[in-house]
Design an enzyme around this catalytic site. Structure first.
Site, PDB file in Angstrom:
ATOM      1  N   GLY A 183       0.820  -1.203   0.000  1.00  0.00           N
ATOM      2  CA  GLY A 183       0.000   0.000   0.000  1.00  0.00           C
ATOM      3  C   GLY A 183       0.851   1.248   0.000  1.00  0.00           C
ATOM      4  O   GLY A 183       2.006   1.224  -0.433  1.00  0.00           O
ATOM      5  N   SER A 184       0.304   2.328   0.516  1.00  0.00           N
ATOM      6  CA  SER A 184       0.980   3.617   0.440  1.00  0.00           C
ATOM      7  C   SER A 184       2.211   3.658   1.331  1.00  0.00           C
ATOM      8  O   SER A 184       2.242   3.048   2.411  1.00  0.00           O
ATOM      9  CB  SER A 184       0.024   4.741   0.839  1.00  0.00           C
ATOM     10  OG  SER A 184      -0.162   4.767   2.240  1.00  0.00           O
ATOM     11  N   GLU A 236       5.729  -3.111   0.563  1.00  0.00           N
ATOM     12  CA  GLU A 236       5.753  -2.860  -0.881  1.00  0.00           C
ATOM     13  C   GLU A 236       4.953  -1.596  -1.168  1.00  0.00           C
ATOM     14  O   GLU A 236       3.744  -1.548  -0.931  1.00  0.00           O
ATOM     15  CB  GLU A 236       5.161  -4.049  -1.642  1.00  0.00           C
ATOM     16  CG  GLU A 236       5.197  -3.911  -3.157  1.00  0.00           C
ATOM     17  CD  GLU A 236       4.532  -5.078  -3.853  1.00  0.00           C
ATOM     18  OE1 GLU A 236       3.658  -4.832  -4.711  1.00  0.00           O
ATOM     19  OE2 GLU A 236       4.867  -6.235  -3.530  1.00  0.00           O
ATOM     20  N   CYS A 281       2.033  -0.122  -9.065  1.00  0.00           N
ATOM     21  CA  CYS A 281       3.194   0.470  -8.399  1.00  0.00           C
ATOM     22  C   CYS A 281       4.412   0.596  -9.309  1.00  0.00           C
ATOM     23  O   CYS A 281       5.328   1.365  -9.013  1.00  0.00           O
ATOM     24  CB  CYS A 281       3.557  -0.336  -7.149  1.00  0.00           C
ATOM     25  SG  CYS A 281       3.964  -2.052  -7.460  1.00  0.00           S
ATOM     26  N   GLU A 290       4.717   9.650  -7.426  1.00  0.00           N
ATOM     27  CA  GLU A 290       3.987   8.614  -8.159  1.00  0.00           C
ATOM     28  C   GLU A 290       2.585   9.127  -8.463  1.00  0.00           C
ATOM     29  O   GLU A 290       1.829   9.482  -7.555  1.00  0.00           O
ATOM     30  CB  GLU A 290       3.900   7.342  -7.319  1.00  0.00           C
ATOM     31  CG  GLU A 290       3.131   6.217  -7.999  1.00  0.00           C
ATOM     32  CD  GLU A 290       2.981   4.990  -7.113  1.00  0.00           C
ATOM     33  OE1 GLU A 290       2.908   3.878  -7.654  1.00  0.00           O
ATOM     34  OE2 GLU A 290       2.922   5.159  -5.871  1.00  0.00           O
TER      35      GLU A 290
END
Length: 461
Positions: free
Chosen positions: A214-215, A235, A269, A364
């Site tokens: 996640g974030s 991750e 991602c 991102e």
């Protein structure tokens, strides 16, 4: 009972289901049982039983293939054609766990290398690390859960899994399938809960391993609060760079970059975000990318013709729109897109000449936006590509081996794809972010290794 989590289709925001939230008392009880399961070695599931359960689960998933794919599209907004690919990967990932069980082996350690160790035999074996807590992301609502939960089952770790609030249905389906396949309920608990309860769970000292997708903001915060001894894997995301050499095969590259940049509307991602091209070729490349992107069909992910679905929440559409507007005001040229289609969808967009200091260049985007930058030299392009505080996967397009190897050697990334887009992945390869992009290494075999710990026996003759 602490409430209900309503699940909506992110395109039209219609309610498609709900799951009850789990309160701390229930989670505390489940964690207590998980801890006791790990401590009571006679209760451990033998390898053949774990393999049989996962094999049966893969068969059940195959039997429900279309239902699982529709559910992914309906709750997560991933186009049906891509949702089917996700189901295939998830099934293969479960089967890969079965294969990897045989590799959970130790090794002999030579002891007579010096006189001090002579007369001894030593070997290692791998044991389950203990209770696992997994928190997952929305963008691959089935396969990410498989990557976190199936390795825990394969290694013999009891697991509690909290799905993303937006996409809990696919997670519940997989947990239900595991139970139907013969896994005792106490070995895998589905625990959708609020953030405060999740934080209390993650930071509990009984947790042996924490898996988070996640974030970065949430992941690093939770890691900073882990109890002493808790291991973890994080991750997060990146802003994946692509280096285009003048020798690149443009005809093959353009559809590649479109797929890598606009797959799941950029909500990946390692999605293609920053394309660096020679100054005299950048405009042509951007125009060709823009032309291809403009032809993508945007719509409800459950429609078979949709190629780019909605963003997960309307506020994400607003955020992407703000970032693109900022870039345009700073001098970027919008070649296609650059506007909302609706409250839930944003047009696939290609920008040229984006300034280095705007949000699109620094963060991102996690949306359907690809930026093309001009460069004077490969070295300068690589320096700019490496200039952010996060790094994940990258790629280079070139028919020149020297240039390709220069990029492989100098790009700051855990994987560099040559003549392929940055979002390429198979589920057995190592998959990880560097620096702020993550901690630890994903991939089925790598996760299973992290969820075990080594024990050595030294036998004196």
């Amino acid at each position: 009972m602490t409430g209900t989590l309503e699940v909506v289709n992110p395109f039209d925001l219609t309610t498609i289901g709900s799951v009850p939230l789990v309160g701390w008392d229930d989670i505390d009880g489940s964690l207590k049982v998980a801890t006791q399961l790990h401590k009571t070695r006679k209760a451990w599931l033998p390898a053949h039983q774990r393999a049989a359960i996962l094999t049966k689960a893969a068969t059940l998933m195959q039997d429900r293939f279309e239902d699982l794919a529709f559910q992914i599209a309906n709750e997560g907004g991933k186009p049906l054609v891509d949702a089917r690919i996700e189901v295939t990967r998830a099934i293969d990932s479960v089967r890969l766990c079965v294969h990897e069980i045989a590799g959970l082996a130790g090794e002999q350690i030579p002891m007579d290398l010096t006189q001090a160790g002579a007369g001894r035999i030593a070997f290692t074996q791998r044991e389950p690390i203990g209770p696992v807590v997994a928190i997952s992301a929305f963008n691959h609502p089935l396969n990410l859960i498989v990557h976190q939960v199936a390795p825990a089952i394969a290694t013999g770790c009891p697991v509690l899994v909290k799905p993303a609030d937006d996409t809990p249905l696919s997670c519940k389906s997989f947990v239900d399938i595991l139970l139907e396949a013969g896994l005792p309920e106490e070995w895998c608990r589905f625990v959708p809960c609020d953030l405060a309860t999740a934080e209390k769970l993650v930071t509990d000292p009984r947790v042996a391993f924490f898996s988070f997708i996640g974030s970065a903001k949430v992941g690093w915060m939770l890691r900073s609060k882990l109890a002493p001894g808790t291991r973890c894997a994080l991750e997060h995301g990146g802003a994946a760079p692509v280096i285009v050499d003048k020798s690149a095969d443009f005809d093959a590259m353009i559809p590649d970059l479109v797929k890598g940049g606009f797959y799941h509307s950029g909500q990946v991602c390692v999605s293609v975000q920053r394309v660096f091209a020679p100054k005299d070729m950048a405009e042509e490349i951007a125009e060709r990318l823009g032309s291809a992107a403009s032809q993508l069909v945007v719509g409800n992910a459950i429609d078979a013709t949709t190629q780019a679905g909605p963003l997960i929440r309307p506020r994400e559409v607003d955020r992407v729109a703000d970032w693109v507007a900022e870039a345009e005001q700073a001098g970027a040229q919008i070649l296609t897109g650059g506007d909302k289609i609706s409250a839930t969808t944003y047009a696939p967009s290609v920008l040229l000449g984006v300034p280095k200091d705007v949000k699109l260049s620094q963060n991102e985007v996690f949306g359907p936006v690809v930026c093309v930058y001009e460069y004077d030299s490969i070295d300068a392009a690589i320096d700019q590509a490496n200039g952010l505080p996060f790094a994940f996967q990258a790629s280079v397009y070139s028919q020149n081996l020297k240039v390709a190897m220069q990029a492989v050697q100098h790009l700051d990334a855990t994987a560099v794809m040559v003549n392929d887009h940055t979002a390429f992945r198979v589920d057995w390869m190592p998959f990880a972010g560097r620096r702020q992009s993550g901690y630890g290494t994903g991939g089925i075999g790598y996760t299973m290794h992290d969820m075990t710990q080594e024990k050595m026996a030294v036998i004196k003759n």
